[in-house]
Design a protein around this motif. Structure first.
Motif, mmCIF file in Angstrom:
data_model
loop_
_atom_site.group_PDB
_atom_site.id
_atom_site.type_symbol
_atom_site.label_atom_id
_atom_site.label_comp_id
_atom_site.label_asym_id
_atom_site.label_seq_id
_atom_site.Cartn_x
_atom_site.Cartn_y
_atom_site.Cartn_z
ATOM 1 N N VAL A 118 1.045 -1.221 -0.116
ATOM 2 C CA VAL A 118 0.080 0.164 -0.365
ATOM 3 C C VAL A 118 1.060 1.288 0.110
ATOM 4 C CG1 VAL A 118 -1.592 0.783 1.577
ATOM 5 C CG2 VAL A 118 -1.924 -1.306 1.291
ATOM 6 N N TRP A 119 1.632 0.920 0.563
ATOM 7 C CA TRP A 119 3.190 2.538 0.659
ATOM 8 C C TRP A 119 3.191 2.461 -0.324
ATOM 9 C CZ3 TRP A 119 8.286 2.481 -0.383
ATOM 10 C CH2 TRP A 119 8.245 4.129 -0.050
ATOM 11 N N ILE A 144 3.688 5.538 -5.145
ATOM 12 C CA ILE A 144 4.344 6.054 -6.858
ATOM 13 C C ILE A 144 2.836 6.593 -7.215
ATOM 14 C CG2 ILE A 144 4.560 4.829 -8.623
ATOM 15 C CD1 ILE A 144 5.786 3.102 -7.373
ATOM 16 N N LEU A 145 1.942 6.510 -6.974
ATOM 17 C CA LEU A 145 0.692 7.085 -7.492
ATOM 18 C C LEU A 145 0.648 9.034 -7.286
ATOM 19 C CD1 LEU A 145 -2.033 7.524 -9.007
ATOM 20 C CD2 LEU A 145 -2.990 6.244 -7.201
ATOM 21 N N THR A 146 1.089 9.389 -6.097
ATOM 22 C CA THR A 146 0.999 10.470 -5.703
ATOM 23 C C THR A 146 2.171 11.142 -6.584
ATOM 24 O OG1 THR A 146 0.251 10.092 -3.261
ATOM 25 C CG2 THR A 146 1.421 12.166 -3.754
ATOM 26 N N TRP A 147 3.680 10.723 -6.373
ATOM 27 C CA TRP A 147 3.968 11.110 -6.925
ATOM 28 C C TRP A 147 3.742 10.705 -8.497
ATOM 29 C CZ3 TRP A 147 6.793 9.138 -11.674
ATOM 30 C CH2 TRP A 147 8.102 9.845 -12.131
ATOM 31 N N SER A 188 -5.198 4.116 -3.764
ATOM 32 C CA SER A 188 -3.661 3.657 -4.105
ATOM 33 C C SER A 188 -4.205 3.151 -5.800
ATOM 34 C CB SER A 188 -2.713 2.851 -3.027
ATOM 35 O OG SER A 188 -3.969 1.787 -2.867
ATOM 36 N N GLY A 189 -4.998 2.270 -5.612
ATOM 37 C CA GLY A 189 -5.337 1.228 -6.871
ATOM 38 C C GLY A 189 -4.851 -0.204 -6.657
ATOM 39 N N ILE A 190 -4.909 -0.483 -5.563
ATOM 40 C CA ILE A 190 -3.200 -1.736 -4.775
ATOM 41 C C ILE A 190 -5.076 -2.991 -4.659
ATOM 42 C CG2 ILE A 190 -4.261 -1.693 -2.567
ATOM 43 C CD1 ILE A 190 -0.629 -2.678 -2.616
ATOM 44 N N ILE A 191 -6.357 -2.369 -4.546
ATOM 45 C CA ILE A 191 -7.365 -3.199 -4.364
ATOM 46 C C ILE A 191 -7.555 -3.738 -6.067
ATOM 47 C CG2 ILE A 191 -10.037 -3.716 -4.177
ATOM 48 C CD1 ILE A 191 -9.023 -1.623 -1.592
ATOM 49 N N GLU A 192 -7.444 -2.686 -7.255
ATOM 50 C CA GLU A 192 -8.329 -3.019 -8.128
ATOM 51 C C GLU A 192 -6.731 -3.964 -8.366
ATOM 52 O OE1 GLU A 192 -8.732 0.068 -6.937
ATOM 53 O OE2 GLU A 192 -10.254 0.228 -6.770
ATOM 54 N N THR A 193 -6.116 -3.356 -8.938
ATOM 55 C CA THR A 193 -4.948 -4.147 -9.089
ATOM 56 C C THR A 193 -4.718 -5.620 -8.654
ATOM 57 O OG1 THR A 193 -3.686 -1.862 -9.258
ATOM 58 C CG2 THR A 193 -2.379 -4.197 -9.494
ATOM 59 N N THR A 194 -4.585 -6.183 -7.717
ATOM 60 C CA THR A 194 -4.748 -7.272 -6.918
ATOM 61 C C THR A 194 -5.617 -8.026 -7.613
ATOM 62 O OG1 THR A 194 -5.684 -6.581 -5.080
ATOM 63 C CG2 THR A 194 -3.214 -7.159 -5.400
ATOM 64 N N ALA A 195 -7.435 -7.782 -7.773
ATOM 65 C CA ALA A 195 -7.959 -7.947 -8.369
ATOM 66 C C ALA A 195 -8.188 -8.535 -10.075
ATOM 67 C CB ALA A 195 -9.960 -7.516 -8.222
ATOM 68 N N PHE A 196 -7.513 -7.734 -10.552
ATOM 69 C CA PHE A 196 -6.924 -8.082 -11.912
ATOM 70 C C PHE A 196 -5.713 -8.987 -12.067
ATOM 71 C CE2 PHE A 196 -4.398 -7.047 -15.792
ATOM 72 C CZ PHE A 196 -5.827 -7.030 -16.425
ATOM 73 N N TRP A 197 -4.334 -9.201 -10.694
ATOM 74 C CA TRP A 197 -3.959 -9.886 -10.737
ATOM 75 C C TRP A 197 -4.758 -11.094 -10.520
ATOM 76 C CZ3 TRP A 197 0.355 -7.187 -8.317
ATOM 77 C CH2 TRP A 197 1.038 -6.301 -9.241
ATOM 78 N N GLY A 198 -5.391 -11.357 -9.518
ATOM 79 C CA GLY A 198 -5.864 -12.719 -9.487
ATOM 80 C C GLY A 198 -6.691 -13.316 -10.674
ATOM 81 N N LEU A 199 -7.526 -12.449 -11.112
ATOM 82 C CA LEU A 199 -8.056 -13.598 -12.284
ATOM 83 C C LEU A 199 -7.505 -13.924 -13.474
ATOM 84 C CD1 LEU A 199 -10.605 -10.109 -12.813
ATOM 85 C CD2 LEU A 199 -11.277 -12.562 -12.028
ATOM 86 N N ILE A 200 -6.074 -12.979 -13.396
ATOM 87 C CA ILE A 200 -5.314 -13.050 -14.653
ATOM 88 C C ILE A 200 -4.683 -14.286 -14.272
ATOM 89 C CG2 ILE A 200 -3.844 -11.321 -15.073
ATOM 90 C CD1 ILE A 200 -5.556 -11.945 -17.559
ATOM 91 N N ALA A 201 -4.282 -14.360 -13.852
ATOM 92 C CA ALA A 201 -3.525 -15.691 -13.191
ATOM 93 C C ALA A 201 -3.865 -16.935 -13.493
ATOM 94 C CB ALA A 201 -3.158 -15.740 -11.742
#
Length: 194
Positions: free
Chosen positions: A51-52, A57-60, A99-112
């Motif tokens: 999350v950090w 990276i997103l804030t930057w 942060s977008g971590i929830i959406e990214t990990t959901a996508f990773w779970g599906l695509i894996a």
């Protein structure tokens, strides 16, 4: 330490259930169990460091947009977006949900576990998906900061909770269409031709 032991125990159970479902050739249950399990594991392991990292990276990246437009500043080490307009300062905090971590990990779970693509293609799509969500989230946060700059704090709710989310999820739905729906259609067409 107990939390890591419990998490490792759950991972072992998840892997065992996946092996049973694979041997039983229950593809749909294998996909659902694999995707949901990987999503939960990634979320649990992402706290606090993932999350950090995502928030930093997103804030930057939003800061790059702020610097180019001159409308807002960011402090990426503390995950803060600062909008100064009309002698008023607004502070936006980029936290877990932003942060977008929830959406990214959901996508990773599906695509894996998506059976249409081979392992190399899934890895490439996972990286593309992470970048896609990152850019969509950067666009959303920059949009919110720009709206606050021009319309003040009163516009925050509409910009963040309604328009910003519609913008982000429209871009996310486009990715899901391209990867899952169109990928399946192309795969079916190639099978019919071959």
């Amino acid at each position: 330490m107990l939390n890591n032991a419990v998490l490792i125990g759950l991972i072992i159970i998840w892997i065992y259930v996946l092996s049973v479902l694979k041997r039983a050739k229950t593809d749909a249950f294998y996909f659902l169990t694999g995707s949901a399990g990987l999503f939960v594991i990634l979320l649990l392991w992402s706290k606090p460091y993932g999350v950090w990292l995502f928030s930093t990276i997103l804030t930057w990246s939003a800061g790059v947009v702020g610097h180019l437009t001159g409308l807002f500043d960011t402090f990426y080490a503390s995950h803060v977006i600062q909008v100064v307009a009309n002698h008023h300062t607004s502070i936006l905090l980029v936290d877990y949900e932003c942060s977008g971590i929830i959406e990214t990990t959901a996508f990773w779970g599906l695509i894996a576990f998506y059976p249409v693509y081979d392992a190399q293609k899934r890895l490439m799509l996972a990286l593309i998906g992470a970048l896609w969500f990152f850019l969509a989230n950067t666009l959303r946060l920059s949009f919110v900061a720009i709206v606050i700059y021009y319309f003040g704090d009163g516009a925050f709710y509409v910009a963040h909770s309604i328009i910003g989310r519609l913008l982000f999820y429209s871009i996310a739905i486009l990715l899901y269409y391209l990867v899952f729906t169109k990928g399946q259609l192309v795969n079916q067409m190639l099978k019919k031709q071959g």
